[in-house]
Design an enzyme around this catalytic site. Structure first.
Site, PDB file in Angstrom:
ATOM      1  N   ASN A   9       0.863  -1.176   0.000  1.00 10.95           N
ATOM      2  CA  ASN A   9       0.000   0.000   0.000  1.00 10.95           C
ATOM      3  C   ASN A   9       0.905   1.233   0.000  1.00 10.95           C
ATOM      4  O   ASN A   9       1.464   1.598   1.032  1.00 10.95           O
ATOM      5  CB  ASN A   9      -0.896  -0.033   1.252  1.00 10.95           C
ATOM      6  CG  ASN A   9      -1.739   1.217   1.385  1.00 10.95           C
ATOM      7  OD1 ASN A   9      -1.839   2.004   0.442  1.00 10.95           O
ATOM      8  ND2 ASN A   9      -2.341   1.401   2.549  1.00 10.95           N
ATOM      9  N   LYS A  11       0.008   4.268  -0.436  1.00  8.10           N
ATOM     10  CA  LYS A  11      -0.687   5.477   0.037  1.00  8.10           C
ATOM     11  C   LYS A  11      -0.424   6.621  -0.952  1.00  8.10           C
ATOM     12  O   LYS A  11      -0.324   6.350  -2.154  1.00  8.10           O
ATOM     13  CB  LYS A  11      -0.250   5.806   1.471  1.00  8.10           C
ATOM     14  CG  LYS A  11      -0.355   4.560   2.365  1.00  8.10           C
ATOM     15  CD  LYS A  11      -0.183   4.803   3.830  1.00  8.10           C
ATOM     16  CE  LYS A  11      -0.288   3.462   4.559  1.00  8.10           C
ATOM     17  NZ  LYS A  11      -0.277   3.601   6.001  1.00  8.10           N
ATOM     18  N   GLY A 229       4.888   1.461   4.798  1.00  8.68           N
ATOM     19  CA  GLY A 229       6.232   2.062   4.760  1.00  8.68           C
ATOM     20  C   GLY A 229       7.300   1.185   4.125  1.00  8.68           C
ATOM     21  O   GLY A 229       8.076   1.645   3.268  1.00  8.68           O
TER      22      GLY A 229
HETATM   23  P1  PGA Z   1       2.678   0.381   7.670  1.00  5.82           P
HETATM   24  O1  PGA Z   1       1.255   0.590   6.940  1.00  5.82           O
HETATM   25  O2  PGA Z   1       3.253  -0.913   7.115  1.00  5.82           O
HETATM   26  O3  PGA Z   1       3.483   1.578   7.279  1.00  5.82           O
HETATM   27  O4  PGA Z   1       2.420   0.280   9.114  1.00  5.82           O
HETATM   28  C1  PGA Z   1       0.383  -0.489   6.724  1.00  5.82           C
HETATM   29  C2  PGA Z   1      -0.894  -0.002   6.072  1.00  5.82           C
HETATM   30  O5  PGA Z   1      -1.325   1.133   6.339  1.00  5.82           O
HETATM   31  O6  PGA Z   1      -1.510  -0.726   5.266  1.00  5.82           O
END
Ligand code: PGA
Length: 242
Positions: A9, A11, A229
């Site tokens: 993801n 984002k 991330g």
């Molecule tokens: P993260 O995000 O791995 O940065 O914690 C996971 C997500 O939001 O799907």
């Protein structure tokens, strides 16, 4: 053995040039024999570049969100129909940022999930409790509600993926212990058993990185990962293995 689903993801990160560069590097780091089935969710504006970059691979990709309607006066939204036309295969639904920042509801996600399945795309429904909910011991009620409403219009003859992401573990570096993740995944699978006889993959998400993926992935009820991330650098993401 079923491959472990490892989803990225991104984002709101990366522009088309960065997307192109990422995939040219990533494709050099992986092979068809790998144990992971990768799925990428870049920002919608980069999906054409993604389609081109991954055309000769068996890597899946899709959108971070789509609207429940295919077209019309819905400024700012993206269409599942168009995503299917350009070759996408998956859609993230119900991510905690859609819930918290954009105030979308389980009812919105149920309608999106129906549209996504109507276009033969695979929905990846995200669920998860906040820290407050975990501390007040309402995790099971919250997850049951998110699943029951979010999947209320589901077509169980088609694929569905669930991503369990405790909100307190997203982007915080605070990962659920393998024991806590396993226990929660078991509960999620129990709720799903009341809805379908088919096995539904349940991914874990929240601060997954190469250093903790092995232990989490070895738990019986964890069928893969949704990674934020640590998916942004090809050399890091390619190392997320069971
Ligand atoms: P993260 O995000 O791995 O940065 O914690 C996971 C997500 O939001 O799907």
């Amino acid at each position: 053995m079923e491959k472990l689903i490892v989803a990225a993801n991104w984002k709101l990160n990366k522009n088309p040039a960065e997307t192109k560069l990422y995939f040219s590097e990533f494709l050099k780091l992986i092979s068809k024999e790998d144990e992971q089935q990768f799925v990428f969710f870049p920002p919608a504006i980069n999906l054409h570049v993604t389609a081109e970059a991954l055309a000769d691979s068996d890597i899946n990709w899709g959108a971070q969100s789509v609207y429940a309607k295919d077209q019309g006066a819905f400024t700012g939204e993206n269409s599942a129909q168009t995503l299917a036309e350009i070759g996408g295969s998956h859609v993230l639904i119900g991510h905690s940022e859609r819930r918290q920042i954009f105030k979308q509801t389980d009812e919105d996600f149920a309608a999106q999930l129906k549209t996504v399945q109507d276009h033969d795309l695979v929905p990846m429904l995200c669920i998860g409790e906040t820290l407050e909910q975990r501390e007040s011991e309402s995790t099971q009620d919250v997850l049951r509600h998110q699943l029951t409403v979010g999947l209320s219009q589901a077509d169980w003859s088609k694929s569905i993926i669930i991503a369990y992401e405790p909100v307190w573990a997203i982007g915080t570096g605070k990962v659920a212990t393998p024991e806590l993740a396993e226990e929660t995944h078991k509960f999620v699978k129990l709720v799903l058993k009341g809805m379908t006889e088919d096995e539904v993959p349940v991914l874990y998400g929240g601060s997954v990185k190469p250093e903790n993926a092995g232990e989490l992935g070895s738990q019986d009820s964890i069928d893969g990962f949704l990674v934020g991330g640590a998916s942004l650098k090809p050399e890091v993401f390619a190392k997320i293995t069971p």
